[in-house]
Design a protein around this motif. Structure first.
Motif, PDB file in Angstrom:
ATOM      1  N   PRO A   1      -3.812  -3.751  -6.861  1.00 27.35           N
ATOM      2  CA  PRO A   1      -2.884  -3.649  -5.836  1.00 27.35           C
ATOM      3  C   PRO A   1      -3.154  -2.300  -4.945  1.00 27.35           C
ATOM      4  O   PRO A   1      -2.926  -2.347  -3.781  1.00 27.35           O
ATOM      5  CB  PRO A   1      -1.423  -3.721  -6.614  1.00 27.35           C
ATOM      6  N   VAL A   2      -3.534  -1.244  -5.539  1.00 23.98           N
ATOM      7  CA  VAL A   2      -3.818   0.080  -4.890  1.00 23.98           C
ATOM      8  C   VAL A   2      -4.789  -0.127  -3.824  1.00 23.98           C
ATOM      9  O   VAL A   2      -4.981   0.246  -2.636  1.00 23.98           O
ATOM     10  CB  VAL A   2      -4.267   1.282  -5.801  1.00 23.98           C
ATOM     11  N   PHE A   3      -6.036  -0.989  -4.241  1.00 26.94           N
ATOM     12  CA  PHE A   3      -7.060  -1.262  -3.463  1.00 26.94           C
ATOM     13  C   PHE A   3      -6.973  -2.044  -2.406  1.00 26.94           C
ATOM     14  O   PHE A   3      -7.329  -1.863  -1.171  1.00 26.94           O
ATOM     15  CB  PHE A   3      -8.292  -1.768  -4.272  1.00 26.94           C
ATOM     16  N   THR A   4      -5.959  -2.967  -2.503  1.00 24.89           N
ATOM     17  CA  THR A   4      -5.624  -4.148  -1.652  1.00 24.89           C
ATOM     18  C   THR A   4      -4.619  -3.670  -0.512  1.00 24.89           C
ATOM     19  O   THR A   4      -4.716  -4.166   0.694  1.00 24.89           O
ATOM     20  CB  THR A   4      -5.437  -5.724  -2.152  1.00 24.89           C
ATOM     21  N   LYS A   5      -3.675  -2.919  -0.976  1.00 25.23           N
ATOM     22  CA  LYS A   5      -2.527  -2.637  -0.138  1.00 25.23           C
ATOM     23  C   LYS A   5      -2.568  -1.123   0.329  1.00 25.23           C
ATOM     24  O   LYS A   5      -2.096  -1.154   1.703  1.00 25.23           O
ATOM     25  CB  LYS A   5      -1.190  -2.867  -1.137  1.00 25.23           C
ATOM     26  N   LEU A   6      -3.016  -0.301  -0.425  1.00 28.85           N
ATOM     27  CA  LEU A   6      -3.047   1.127   0.118  1.00 28.85           C
ATOM     28  C   LEU A   6      -4.474   1.361   0.811  1.00 28.85           C
ATOM     29  O   LEU A   6      -4.294   2.192   1.894  1.00 28.85           O
ATOM     30  CB  LEU A   6      -2.718   2.039  -1.073  1.00 28.85           C
ATOM     31  N   LEU A   7      -5.574   1.051   0.152  1.00 27.77           N
ATOM     32  CA  LEU A   7      -6.761   1.205   0.581  1.00 27.77           C
ATOM     33  C   LEU A   7      -7.240   0.281   1.765  1.00 27.77           C
ATOM     34  O   LEU A   7      -8.475   0.518   2.036  1.00 27.77           O
ATOM     35  CB  LEU A   7      -7.846   1.646  -0.794  1.00 27.77           C
ATOM     36  N   HIS A   8      -6.747  -0.725   1.702  1.00 24.71           N
ATOM     37  CA  HIS A   8      -7.045  -2.074   2.407  1.00 24.71           C
ATOM     38  C   HIS A   8      -8.603  -2.447   2.392  1.00 24.71           C
ATOM     39  O   HIS A   8      -9.310  -2.700   3.246  1.00 24.71           O
ATOM     40  CB  HIS A   8      -6.921  -1.770   4.045  1.00 24.71           C
ATOM     41  N   ILE A   9      -8.873  -2.529   0.965  1.00 21.95           N
ATOM     42  CA  ILE A   9     -10.126  -3.200   0.524  1.00 21.95           C
ATOM     43  C   ILE A   9     -10.035  -4.497   0.239  1.00 21.95           C
ATOM     44  O   ILE A   9      -8.992  -4.891  -0.164  1.00 21.95           O
ATOM     45  CB  ILE A   9     -10.368  -2.171  -0.581  1.00 21.95           C
ATOM     46  N   ALA A  10     -11.158  -5.082   0.498  1.00 20.59           N
ATOM     47  CA  ALA A  10     -11.246  -6.662   0.431  1.00 20.59           C
ATOM     48  C   ALA A  10     -10.832  -6.969  -1.058  1.00 20.59           C
ATOM     49  O   ALA A  10     -11.345  -6.251  -1.919  1.00 20.59           O
ATOM     50  CB  ALA A  10     -12.523  -7.043   0.871  1.00 20.59           C
ATOM     51  N   PRO A  11     -10.004  -8.001  -1.355  1.00 18.61           N
ATOM     52  CA  PRO A  11      -9.624  -8.367  -2.616  1.00 18.61           C
ATOM     53  C   PRO A  11     -10.888  -8.797  -3.484  1.00 18.61           C
ATOM     54  O   PRO A  11     -10.895  -8.474  -4.800  1.00 18.61           O
ATOM     55  CB  PRO A  11      -8.903  -9.621  -2.347  1.00 18.61           C
ATOM     56  N   ILE A  12     -12.009  -9.138  -2.991  1.00 19.61           N
ATOM     57  CA  ILE A  12     -13.164  -9.432  -3.719  1.00 19.61           C
ATOM     58  C   ILE A  12     -13.566  -8.495  -4.368  1.00 19.61           C
ATOM     59  O   ILE A  12     -14.091  -8.113  -5.523  1.00 19.61           O
ATOM     60  CB  ILE A  12     -14.486 -10.104  -2.861  1.00 19.61           C
TER      61      ILE A  12
END
Length: 284
Positions: A21-32
């Motif tokens: 969740p930190v990657f995808t929601k806060l850092l806007h990194i692709a889910p893959i």
């Protein structure tokens, strides 16, 4: 990952439950990329935690490791090669929320049960129980291939709700189970699928020293924490994940309907397991 590795080493969520969740929601990194990082970082943190669990001789259910672990290896391979490539990023994000929300429901059902007695191992172990563990491991492995964790969550639900096992035994067992699944998942993406890109490799290398210490430390701390404190920690993290998904993630109607249906299915299965009386200590 300081916090994530300690959560991964000491609870049934896994470090990926913080990283994803930190990657995808806060850092806007692709889910893959978030999934690949979760698998990669857990191959260090949760393996370190698993070695600590074995060294400290913390009680575990070894039979579950055999049946659910082998099935999880098959599930993560099938999921990585045949399921994950066809899953859209919004569906992957929603799948993660459904997974951890199901864990939250399981924890709530577990705490609604006023029965004090708990089994320290699976009390009846025949072909039916082996089949349940194999199926749980297979499903958990496929989900792990999608979102980077899941084997530990599904196994936790089955062992706590259905088999009525003490979560102090189940939690370290699920940490080792996730370790068994996450290593081949990581290696598949690194050497076979080859989608473990340079940025993710950089994140991974930066976090390795942290999780190598944080995972075992989390396992040690949570082995001494009061049960109620662990429950509150888990439910708080799950509530934060659920609310942040609704607030920050844009989901289509199709994904919302699919997520609602999946949560209803998981909820029905969790309720059925919690209502079963076959493994209640008082009836054995």
């Amino acid at each position: 990952m300081i916090f994530g590795s300690m959560v991964g080493g000491g609870t049934s969520e896994g470090g990926g439950a913080i990283a994803f969740p930190v990657f995808t929601k806060l850092l806007h990194i692709a889910p893959i990329d978030a999934r690949n990082f979760s698998l990669g970082i857990q191959s260090i943190g949760m393996v370190s935690a698993s070695l600590s669990i074995l060294y400290l001789k913390i009680p575990i259910e070894r039979r579950a490791l055999l049946y659910a672990g082998v099935a999880g290896l098959i599930g993560v391979t099938i999921g990585a090669l045949f399921v994950a490539p066809h899953a859209s990023p919004p569906l992957v994000r929603a799948s993660f929320t459904v997974l951890v929300s199901s864990l939250g429901l399981a924890v709530l059902l577990m705490n609604l049960d006023r029965q004090v007695l708990r089994n320290d191992r699976i009390p009846i172990f025949g072909n039916w129980e082996k089949l349940i563990l194999v199926f749980a491991g297979l499903v958990g492995g496929i989900i792990s291939a999608l979102v980077g964790c899941g084997e530990n969550t599904i196994a936790f639900m089955v062992m706590v709700l259905l088999f009525r096992m003490d979560e102090k035994v189940v939690t370290p067992t699920t940490v080792i189970l996730m370790s068994i699944v996450t290593i081949p998942g990581f290696l598949l993406h690194l050497f076979v699928i080859r989608d473990f890109g340079a940025p993710v490799m950089g994140y991974w290398l930066a976090a390795v020293p942290v999780v190598a210490v944080g995972g075992p430390l989390g396992a040690l701390i949570c082995s001494y924490m009061p049960r109620r404190a662990i429950v509150i920690l888990l439910l708080s993290l799950i509530a934060l994940e659920f609310v942040s998904t609704l607030a920050l993630v844009s989901l289509s109607k199709q994904v919302l309907w699919a997520s609602s249906g999946a949560f209803a299915l998981f909820g029905s299965v969790a309720w059925a397991m919690s209502s079963a009386s076959r493994y209640r200590p008082g009836r054995l």
